[in-house]
Design an enzyme around this catalytic site. Structure first.
Site, mmCIF file in Angstrom:
data_model
loop_
_atom_site.group_PDB
_atom_site.id
_atom_site.type_symbol
_atom_site.label_atom_id
_atom_site.label_comp_id
_atom_site.label_asym_id
_atom_site.label_seq_id
_atom_site.Cartn_x
_atom_site.Cartn_y
_atom_site.Cartn_z
ATOM 1 N N LYS A 20 1.062 -1.146 -0.045
ATOM 2 C CA LYS A 20 -0.010 -0.451 -0.542
ATOM 3 C C LYS A 20 0.747 1.867 0.004
ATOM 4 C CE LYS A 20 -3.848 2.684 2.096
ATOM 5 N NZ LYS A 20 -4.675 2.104 3.653
ATOM 6 N N ASP A 153 8.814 1.372 15.674
ATOM 7 C CA ASP A 153 7.276 0.890 15.693
ATOM 8 C C ASP A 153 7.441 0.812 17.125
ATOM 9 O OD1 ASP A 153 4.586 0.430 15.263
ATOM 10 O OD2 ASP A 153 5.079 -0.503 15.452
ATOM 11 N N ARG A 284 -14.971 -10.151 13.634
ATOM 12 C CA ARG A 284 -16.204 -10.406 13.962
ATOM 13 C C ARG A 284 -16.750 -11.643 13.260
ATOM 14 N NH1 ARG A 284 -15.971 -6.445 8.966
ATOM 15 N NH2 ARG A 284 -14.316 -7.355 8.603
#
Length: 398
Positions: A20, A153, A284
């Site tokens: 991305k 990070d 989910r």
């Protein structure tokens, strides 16, 4: 199209089978390109989706055989769209870099030392570092002369205020392997804890739950990091989508003896966690499965919730209390059931959710606490904004 002198950054998110490219002017995302792998006639191909600032999407009418070409294609697309040109060149390419050790606890403009240090980190960070290496190599080749910056990070978490950095191992081993509880999700915590005082909601003792594909919990005293759940690598701490979380170290040693170190680390990072228990890493789907009474989903959900609750309780005990809890990242921001299950176990600490409160995006946060409860905040994270802020400082210091 860029129209001012604000710095232009390209933020890379390099996955094992995706790439991305997010283009920012200042902290505003103006365009993103997402290259992902698909099956075409039984052969893996890569396609690209353009997303513009207004939210419109467009599929590029082209496929590629390898992600390596994505960088040259991305450059061509950004130039054709008018986002990058001679008048508004790229100022830097930013690569989020989760990797252990003293070197990667800081941000770096990539040089040969960076490349050597990344090579050392491949074994302990099999989920992230291979994609990071690929991204850096291709970025340097496609965007010649543009600085590439590895964005640590763990930088935000590796401060003197931390009380849990050390391991109880012999000093010579610590020094030989440069071991420490470096933590991760630092860009997310840096953004959230930067926003907290700006929003006027800073409390003395706060616990932030970053719950997404990877999960961690960190505690802050007066806005400074005190404790974090991840360690030398993200494998320590909470169970995540495909990671075991903390387990008996002997299990890792036994797997290493049977499978070899690299394969054992791969199993614990890529083939475990929610996926191993429930057959899915999507919360989910796990919630739906648990509601249907599926044994694996019930086990995965309960272990996940108990893991987060356990870390909150641990850090609250170590700090002598907690004044506010923050939820962030995909699950933390979006999953009402998960938040409810976690806070439901913390009533004894003075926390209770008001289920009638709707998210208020206009304020940058929502307090979902019931009357009489300590604050429970939802704060959407923005790791790119934090990285851009840090990168701007690095370039200004050059």
């Amino acid at each position: 199209m860029t129209t001012n002198n604000t710095k232009v950054f390209l933020v890379l998110n390099s996955g094992s089978s995706s790439e991305k490219f997010s283009l920012y002017e200042g902290e505003d995302e103006i365009c993103s390109l997402y290259f992902e792998g698909v099956e075409v006639d039984g052969k893996k191909q890569f396609i690209c989706t353009i997303t513009r600032a207004d939210g419109t999407e467009e599929k590029v009418d082209k496929t590629w055989d390898s992600l390596d070409v994505a960088f040259k294609e991305a450059k061509a697309i950004f130039e054709a769209e008018g986002y990058v040109n001679e008048a508004h060149p790229l100022d830097a390419i930013l690569v989020r870099t989760p990797a252990a050790g003293t070197y990667f606890s800081k941000h770096h403009i990539v040089d040969e030392e960076t490349v050597r240090e990344l090579e050392k980190a491949v074994l302990t960070y099999p989920l992230h570092v291979p994609g990071t290496k690929r991204g850096i190599k291709n970025a340097r080749e496609a965007f010649v002369g543009v600085p590439v910056i590895t964005m640590s990070d763990s930088e935000f978490l590796t401060k003197e205020s931390r009380r849990d950095h050390d391991y109880a191992l012999p000093k010579e081993i610590i020094e030989e392997f440069d071991l420490g509880r470096w933590g991760a999700h630092g860009a997310s915590y840096g953004y959230v804890m930067g926003r907290v005082p700006e929003l006027g909601i800073l409390e003395r003792k706060m616990i932030v739950c970053h719950l997404g594909s990877g999960c961690s919990v960190s505690a802050f005293i007066d806005g400074e990091p005190a404790y974090t759940s991840m360690g030398e690598t993200p494998l320590e701490g909470l169970m995540s989508s495909t990671r075991t979380g903390s387990i008996d170290a002997t299990i890792g040693a036994l797997l290493g003896e049977k499978l070899g170190a690299a394969e054992a680390i791969k199993v614990m990072n890529k083939n475990s966690g929610l996926m191993a228990l429930a057959g899915s890493s999507d919360m989910r789907e796990i919630i739906a499965g648990a509601e249907e009474g599926k044994e694996g989903a019930v086990l995965a959900y309960n272990m996940f919730v108990d893991g987060v609750v356990g870390k909150i309780g641990e850090f609250a005990a170590k700090m002598g209390g907690v004044d506010a809890i923050v939820f962030t990242a995909t699950i933390g921001e979006r999953s009402i059931p998960v938040r409810g299950s976690i806070i439901g176990k913390l009533k004894f600490m003075g926390f209770k959710i008001d289920d009638s409160i709707k998210l208020d995006k206009s304020k940058g946060y929502t307090n979902i606490a019931a009357e009489g409860s300590k604050p429970i905040y939802i704060i959407p994270t923005n790791e790119a904004a934090y990285m851009i802020k840090m990168a701007g400082k690095i370039l200004d210091e050059q």
